[in-house]
Write a protein that holds these residues in place. Sequence first.
Motif, PDB file in Angstrom:
ATOM      1  N   UNK A 192       0.829  -1.212   0.000  1.00  0.00           N
ATOM      2  CA  UNK A 192       0.000   0.000   0.000  1.00  0.00           C
ATOM      3  C   UNK A 192       0.855   1.250   0.000  1.00  0.00           C
ATOM      4  N   UNK A 193       1.966   1.206   0.713  1.00  0.00           N
ATOM      5  CA  UNK A 193       2.866   2.359   0.796  1.00  0.00           C
ATOM      6  C   UNK A 193       4.253   1.924   0.339  1.00  0.00           C
ATOM      7  N   UNK A 194       4.806   2.709  -0.572  1.00  0.00           N
ATOM      8  CA  UNK A 194       6.137   2.377  -1.090  1.00  0.00           C
ATOM      9  C   UNK A 194       7.042   3.579  -0.879  1.00  0.00           C
ATOM     10  N   UNK A 195       8.210   3.368  -0.333  1.00  0.00           N
ATOM     11  CA  UNK A 195       9.159   4.444  -0.049  1.00  0.00           C
ATOM     12  C   UNK A 195      10.511   4.087  -0.651  1.00  0.00           C
ATOM     13  N   UNK A 196      11.041   5.022  -1.448  1.00  0.00           N
ATOM     14  CA  UNK A 196      12.389   4.851  -1.992  1.00  0.00           C
ATOM     15  C   UNK A 196      13.353   5.555  -1.056  1.00  0.00           C
ATOM     16  N   UNK A 197      14.225   4.797  -0.420  1.00  0.00           N
ATOM     17  CA  UNK A 197      15.155   5.400   0.534  1.00  0.00           C
ATOM     18  C   UNK A 197      16.315   6.087  -0.175  1.00  0.00           C
ATOM     19  N   UNK A 198      16.632   5.666  -1.362  1.00  0.00           N
ATOM     20  CA  UNK A 198      17.727   6.295  -2.114  1.00  0.00           C
ATOM     21  C   UNK A 198      17.551   5.954  -3.579  1.00  0.00           C
ATOM     22  N   UNK A 199      17.775   6.951  -4.426  1.00  0.00           N
ATOM     23  CA  UNK A 199      17.610   6.717  -5.856  1.00  0.00           C
ATOM     24  C   UNK A 199      18.896   6.195  -6.490  1.00  0.00           C
ATOM     25  N   UNK A 200      20.028   6.832  -6.133  1.00  0.00           N
ATOM     26  CA  UNK A 200      21.263   6.486  -6.827  1.00  0.00           C
ATOM     27  C   UNK A 200      21.352   7.144  -8.192  1.00  0.00           C
ATOM     28  N   UNK A 201      20.377   8.020  -8.494  1.00  0.00           N
ATOM     29  CA  UNK A 201      20.381   8.741  -9.770  1.00  0.00           C
ATOM     30  C   UNK A 201      19.589  10.029  -9.566  1.00  0.00           C
ATOM     31  N   UNK A 202      19.690  10.959 -10.525  1.00  0.00           N
ATOM     32  CA  UNK A 202      19.020  12.252 -10.421  1.00  0.00           C
ATOM     33  C   UNK A 202      17.555  12.136 -10.821  1.00  0.00           C
ATOM     34  N   UNK A 203      16.699  12.847 -10.077  1.00  0.00           N
ATOM     35  CA  UNK A 203      15.267  12.863 -10.371  1.00  0.00           C
ATOM     36  C   UNK A 203      14.843  14.311 -10.570  1.00  0.00           C
ATOM     37  N   UNK A 204      14.189  14.588 -11.685  1.00  0.00           N
ATOM     38  CA  UNK A 204      13.700  15.936 -11.978  1.00  0.00           C
ATOM     39  C   UNK A 204      12.198  15.987 -11.733  1.00  0.00           C
ATOM     40  N   UNK A 205      11.771  16.916 -10.867  1.00  0.00           N
ATOM     41  CA  UNK A 205      10.356  17.053 -10.524  1.00  0.00           C
ATOM     42  C   UNK A 205       9.782  18.221 -11.313  1.00  0.00           C
ATOM     43  N   UNK A 206       8.745  17.971 -12.089  1.00  0.00           N
ATOM     44  CA  UNK A 206       8.136  19.036 -12.887  1.00  0.00           C
ATOM     45  C   UNK A 206       7.393  20.032 -11.993  1.00  0.00           C
ATOM     46  N   UNK A 207       6.550  19.532 -11.129  1.00  0.00           N
ATOM     47  CA  UNK A 207       5.776  20.396 -10.222  1.00  0.00           C
ATOM     48  C   UNK A 207       5.713  19.734  -8.849  1.00  0.00           C
ATOM     49  N   UNK A 208       6.047  20.495  -7.820  1.00  0.00           N
ATOM     50  CA  UNK A 208       6.011  19.971  -6.459  1.00  0.00           C
ATOM     51  C   UNK A 208       4.957  20.755  -5.677  1.00  0.00           C
TER      52      UNK A 208
END
Length: 312
Positions: free
Chosen positions: A138-154
């Motif tokens: 039901x709930x998923x949490x990424x503790x670390x990406x190891x790569x860059x993430x670009x957020x369009x709108x926060x």
Amino acid sequence: MLTQKNQSARVTAHYTSGGIAKPGLSPTVDVYDSSGLILSGQASTEVGGGFYDYVLPSGSTPNAGNYKFLFKTTDTSVDQRHVPGLWIIGEQWVENVNATVSSRSSHSAADIWAVGTRTLTGFGTLVADIATAVWGAATRTLSAFGFNVTVATNNDKTGYALTPAYDPAKTAAQGVDMVEVLATVEAIDGTTSLIDGKVDTLQTSVNGLNDISQAEVYSQVSTAIAAATLATGADVDALQNDIMAILDGANGVDPGITVRQALRACLSALAGTNTGAGTTNIEYKSTDGSKTRISATVDSVGNRSNVVLDVT
């Protein structure tokens, strides 16, 4: 030969005649197993060099045991008309594995993961199982990406804080900088105005130089040509007489030697042919060879004791 049951069997026979390979035969083959004759009159294939092959189909080897082959030929010239062969058919090897693979190893999972290098030869459904477990939560949490993430709108500003927009110290420093910038701009503007004035003055001067029309230029040139004094024939004759007077004037170079005569002597000595070199009398000719311009008497080292000129 040996093979597993339900596999084909290739048998070879060799025929000779007088001890030499016998080609060109068409032997047939009878096949026997432990129960007796199972195939008869089967065609063989000539390979070459007196060899003949027969392949027993896999469907004819359902049982383990000894399979006998008898090659037959009606040719009476061969050393042996009936040639036997044998093929052993064994059980399929997999039938000998009568226990699970897991029962053959004494290693635990911990033993395997303790090995420095581990290689999985097959994942099975491991990847699918992991994906199902992750996306099923039901709930998923990424503790670390190891790569860059670009957020369009926060839209969630939780955890963000804005610093004060006004900083007196920075504003004061920026005010000083702006004063200096404005002063510099005003100085540049004044210099630009001065340059513009100089350009306007130069343009006025250039315009003043360009107010002569084509007709005026033509008129001035025509007037100058008309006013010019052209040399007449008499003027040319007078000039020629003056030149001749210079060339033929008495004592023009030395007593009794004119300029023309001196030039003739020089030309003979410099460009004319000569004779008597190496003797006591050397002569130099005119350039056309018609006259001896210079006749000089010299000693053994070339010192002149007498010179006779003919420069006429």
